[in-house]
Design a protein around this motif. Structure first.
Motif, PDB file in Angstrom:
ATOM      1  N   GLN A  12      27.023 -12.271   1.361  1.00 35.35           N
ATOM      2  CA  GLN A  12      25.874 -11.559   1.927  1.00 35.35           C
ATOM      3  C   GLN A  12      25.322 -10.532   0.943  1.00 35.35           C
ATOM      4  OE1 GLN A  12      27.629 -10.043   5.549  1.00 35.35           O
ATOM      5  NE2 GLN A  12      26.523 -11.559   6.795  1.00 35.35           N
ATOM      6  N   GLN A  13      26.208  -9.781   0.282  1.00 33.62           N
ATOM      7  CA  GLN A  13      25.760  -8.781  -0.683  1.00 33.62           C
ATOM      8  C   GLN A  13      25.039  -9.441  -1.846  1.00 33.62           C
ATOM      9  OE1 GLN A  13      29.643  -7.132  -1.331  1.00 33.62           O
ATOM     10  NE2 GLN A  13      29.235  -5.330  -0.043  1.00 33.62           N
ATOM     11  N   ASP A  14      25.589 -10.544  -2.332  1.00 34.51           N
ATOM     12  CA  ASP A  14      24.974 -11.255  -3.450  1.00 34.51           C
ATOM     13  C   ASP A  14      23.603 -11.784  -3.050  1.00 34.51           C
ATOM     14  OD1 ASP A  14      25.154 -12.491  -6.163  1.00 34.51           O
ATOM     15  OD2 ASP A  14      25.005 -14.336  -4.963  1.00 34.51           O
ATOM     16  N   ALA A  15      23.510 -12.389  -1.868  1.00 39.98           N
ATOM     17  CA  ALA A  15      22.229 -12.932  -1.410  1.00 39.98           C
ATOM     18  C   ALA A  15      21.197 -11.810  -1.258  1.00 39.98           C
ATOM     19  CB  ALA A  15      22.418 -13.673  -0.085  1.00 39.98           C
ATOM     20  N   PHE A  16      21.632 -10.689  -0.722  1.00 38.80           N
ATOM     21  CA  PHE A  16      20.714  -9.553  -0.552  1.00 38.80           C
ATOM     22  C   PHE A  16      20.215  -9.054  -1.907  1.00 38.80           C
ATOM     23  CE2 PHE A  16      20.014  -4.921  -0.099  1.00 38.80           C
ATOM     24  CZ  PHE A  16      18.942  -4.966   0.778  1.00 38.80           C
ATOM     25  N   ALA A  17      21.126  -8.855  -2.844  1.00 40.49           N
ATOM     26  CA  ALA A  17      20.758  -8.355  -4.173  1.00 40.49           C
ATOM     27  C   ALA A  17      19.831  -9.342  -4.876  1.00 40.49           C
ATOM     28  CB  ALA A  17      22.009  -8.096  -5.002  1.00 40.49           C
ATOM     29  N   ARG A  18      20.159 -10.618  -4.819  1.00 44.39           N
ATOM     30  CA  ARG A  18      19.302 -11.627  -5.461  1.00 44.39           C
ATOM     31  C   ARG A  18      17.939 -11.695  -4.787  1.00 44.39           C
ATOM     32  NH1 ARG A  18      22.011 -14.280  -9.285  1.00 44.39           N
ATOM     33  NH2 ARG A  18      24.298 -14.213  -9.186  1.00 44.39           N
ATOM     34  N   LEU A  20      16.330  -9.186  -3.472  1.00 41.42           N
ATOM     35  CA  LEU A  20      15.554  -8.041  -3.985  1.00 41.42           C
ATOM     36  C   LEU A  20      15.002  -8.327  -5.370  1.00 41.42           C
ATOM     37  CD1 LEU A  20      17.829  -5.069  -2.814  1.00 41.42           C
ATOM     38  CD2 LEU A  20      15.626  -5.768  -1.849  1.00 41.42           C
ATOM     39  N   VAL A  21      15.781  -9.024  -6.184  1.00 47.36           N
ATOM     40  CA  VAL A  21      15.319  -9.392  -7.529  1.00 47.36           C
ATOM     41  C   VAL A  21      14.179 -10.410  -7.413  1.00 47.36           C
ATOM     42  CG1 VAL A  21      15.962 -10.493  -9.708  1.00 47.36           C
ATOM     43  CG2 VAL A  21      17.543  -8.876  -8.613  1.00 47.36           C
ATOM     44  N   GLU A  22      14.346 -11.410  -6.549  1.00 46.83           N
ATOM     45  CA  GLU A  22      13.309 -12.434  -6.370  1.00 46.83           C
ATOM     46  C   GLU A  22      12.009 -11.831  -5.845  1.00 46.83           C
ATOM     47  OE1 GLU A  22      15.093 -15.406  -3.870  1.00 46.83           O
ATOM     48  OE2 GLU A  22      16.561 -15.970  -5.411  1.00 46.83           O
ATOM     49  N   GLN A  23      12.113 -10.778  -5.034  1.00 51.56           N
ATOM     50  CA  GLN A  23      10.922 -10.104  -4.510  1.00 51.56           C
ATOM     51  C   GLN A  23      10.242  -9.244  -5.576  1.00 51.56           C
ATOM     52  OE1 GLN A  23      12.141  -7.758  -1.130  1.00 51.56           O
ATOM     53  NE2 GLN A  23      13.085  -9.512  -0.103  1.00 51.56           N
ATOM     54  N   GLY A  24      10.912  -9.079  -6.695  1.00 55.22           N
ATOM     55  CA  GLY A  24      10.354  -8.266  -7.775  1.00 55.22           C
ATOM     56  C   GLY A  24      10.624  -6.788  -7.632  1.00 55.22           C
ATOM     57  N   ARG A  25      11.493  -6.422  -6.707  1.00 54.89           N
ATOM     58  CA  ARG A  25      11.784  -5.001  -6.493  1.00 54.89           C
ATOM     59  C   ARG A  25      12.728  -4.457  -7.549  1.00 54.89           C
ATOM     60  NH1 ARG A  25      12.923  -3.924  -0.303  1.00 54.89           N
ATOM     61  NH2 ARG A  25      12.783  -1.795  -1.086  1.00 54.89           N
ATOM     62  N   PHE A  26      13.523  -5.328  -8.143  1.00 53.00           N
ATOM     63  CA  PHE A  26      14.449  -4.949  -9.213  1.00 53.00           C
ATOM     64  C   PHE A  26      14.420  -6.031 -10.284  1.00 53.00           C
ATOM     65  CE2 PHE A  26      15.995  -2.680  -5.529  1.00 53.00           C
ATOM     66  CZ  PHE A  26      16.319  -1.433  -6.044  1.00 53.00           C
ATOM     67  N   SER A  27      14.774  -5.640 -11.490  1.00 53.32           N
ATOM     68  CA  SER A  27      14.736  -6.591 -12.598  1.00 53.32           C
ATOM     69  C   SER A  27      15.969  -7.480 -12.663  1.00 53.32           C
ATOM     70  CB  SER A  27      14.569  -5.837 -13.924  1.00 53.32           C
ATOM     71  OG  SER A  27      15.658  -4.944 -14.116  1.00 53.32           O
ATOM     72  N   SER A  28      17.068  -7.029 -12.049  1.00 53.38           N
ATOM     73  CA  SER A  28      18.311  -7.796 -12.100  1.00 53.38           C
ATOM     74  C   SER A  28      19.243  -7.344 -10.978  1.00 53.38           C
ATOM     75  CB  SER A  28      19.005  -7.595 -13.449  1.00 53.38           C
ATOM     76  OG  SER A  28      19.430  -6.246 -13.570  1.00 53.38           O
ATOM     77  N   VAL A  32      20.074  -3.568  -9.133  1.00 48.96           N
ATOM     78  CA  VAL A  32      20.268  -3.321  -7.698  1.00 48.96           C
ATOM     79  C   VAL A  32      21.553  -2.522  -7.488  1.00 48.96           C
ATOM     80  CG1 VAL A  32      20.694  -4.389  -5.443  1.00 48.96           C
ATOM     81  CG2 VAL A  32      19.014  -5.410  -7.010  1.00 48.96           C
ATOM     82  N   ILE A  33      22.623  -2.964  -8.137  1.00 44.40           N
ATOM     83  CA  ILE A  33      23.923  -2.296  -8.007  1.00 44.40           C
ATOM     84  C   ILE A  33      23.841  -0.873  -8.555  1.00 44.40           C
ATOM     85  CG2 ILE A  33      26.360  -2.364  -8.651  1.00 44.40           C
ATOM     86  CD1 ILE A  33      25.431  -4.626  -6.732  1.00 44.40           C
ATOM     87  N   GLN A  34      23.182  -0.685  -9.690  1.00 36.66           N
ATOM     88  CA  GLN A  34      23.044   0.654 -10.279  1.00 36.66           C
ATOM     89  C   GLN A  34      22.296   1.578  -9.331  1.00 36.66           C
ATOM     90  OE1 GLN A  34      21.117  -0.159 -14.008  1.00 36.66           O
ATOM     91  NE2 GLN A  34      23.027  -0.747 -15.024  1.00 36.66           N
ATOM     92  N   ASN A  35      21.218   1.068  -8.733  1.00 34.19           N
ATOM     93  CA  ASN A  35      20.449   1.881  -7.793  1.00 34.19           C
ATOM     94  C   ASN A  35      21.290   2.241  -6.578  1.00 34.19           C
ATOM     95  OD1 ASN A  35      18.345   1.919  -5.308  1.00 34.19           O
ATOM     96  ND2 ASN A  35      17.405   2.744  -7.173  1.00 34.19           N
ATOM     97  N   GLY A  36      22.039   1.282  -6.078  1.00 33.20           N
ATOM     98  CA  GLY A  36      22.909   1.546  -4.931  1.00 33.20           C
ATOM     99  C   GLY A  36      23.947   2.607  -5.238  1.00 33.20           C
ATOM    100  N   LEU A  37      24.536   2.543  -6.427  1.00 37.02           N
ATOM    101  CA  LEU A  37      25.521   3.557  -6.820  1.00 37.02           C
ATOM    102  C   LEU A  37      24.881   4.928  -6.982  1.00 37.02           C
ATOM    103  CD1 LEU A  37      27.742   1.536  -9.306  1.00 37.02           C
ATOM    104  CD2 LEU A  37      28.407   2.456  -7.085  1.00 37.02           C
ATOM    105  N   ASP A  38      23.650   4.959  -7.520  1.00 40.26           N
ATOM    106  CA  ASP A  38      22.947   6.245  -7.640  1.00 40.26           C
ATOM    107  C   ASP A  38      22.692   6.856  -6.264  1.00 40.26           C
ATOM    108  OD1 ASP A  38      22.882   6.232 -10.408  1.00 40.26           O
ATOM    109  OD2 ASP A  38      20.857   5.360 -10.520  1.00 40.26           O
ATOM    110  N   LEU A  39      22.271   6.030  -5.312  1.00 40.43           N
ATOM    111  CA  LEU A  39      22.041   6.525  -3.950  1.00 40.43           C
ATOM    112  C   LEU A  39      23.336   7.020  -3.312  1.00 40.43           C
ATOM    113  CD1 LEU A  39      19.522   3.843  -2.634  1.00 40.43           C
ATOM    114  CD2 LEU A  39      19.037   6.239  -3.173  1.00 40.43           C
TER     115      LEU A  39
END
Length: 91
Positions: A12-18, A20-28, A32-39
């Motif tokens: 589920q986490q992988d599908a969610f992260a991918r 977000l990338v497919e939607q163009g919200r993140f480059s990779s 996504v993981i870096q942003n989540g850790l920052d939050l």
């Protein structure tokens, strides 16, 4: 500086992260993981600051004068009376 790390994600986490990338919200997925850790870091720091402030407040209150239940009720009733007599409070 970047540090490479190997992590495991649930399906589920992988599908969610991918997604977000497919939607163009993140480059990779890494972004996504870096942003989540920052939050999570920001939330943790905010929680720690709030806890420290509450601990300080408790220490300050412990050193203050004790007010009995009836005295507090009297003070609250007087405060409400003053507010009701004020020009900005509707009855």
């Amino acid at each position: 500086m970047s540090v490479k790390s190997s992590i495991s994600l649930s399906d589920q986490q992988d599908a969610f992260a991918r997604g977000l990338v497919e939607q163009g919200r993140f480059s990779s997925v890494s972004a996504v993981i870096q942003n989540g850790l920052d939050l999570l870091r920001q939330k943790t720091e905010a929680d720690e600051a709030e806890t420290a402030a509450l601990q300080l407040l408790l220490v300050e209150r412990q050193g203050g004068a004790f007010v009995s239940g009836p005295e507090m009720q009297s003070r609250v009733s007087a405060m409400i009376g003053r507010k009701r007599r004020g020009p900005r409070v509707e009855r």
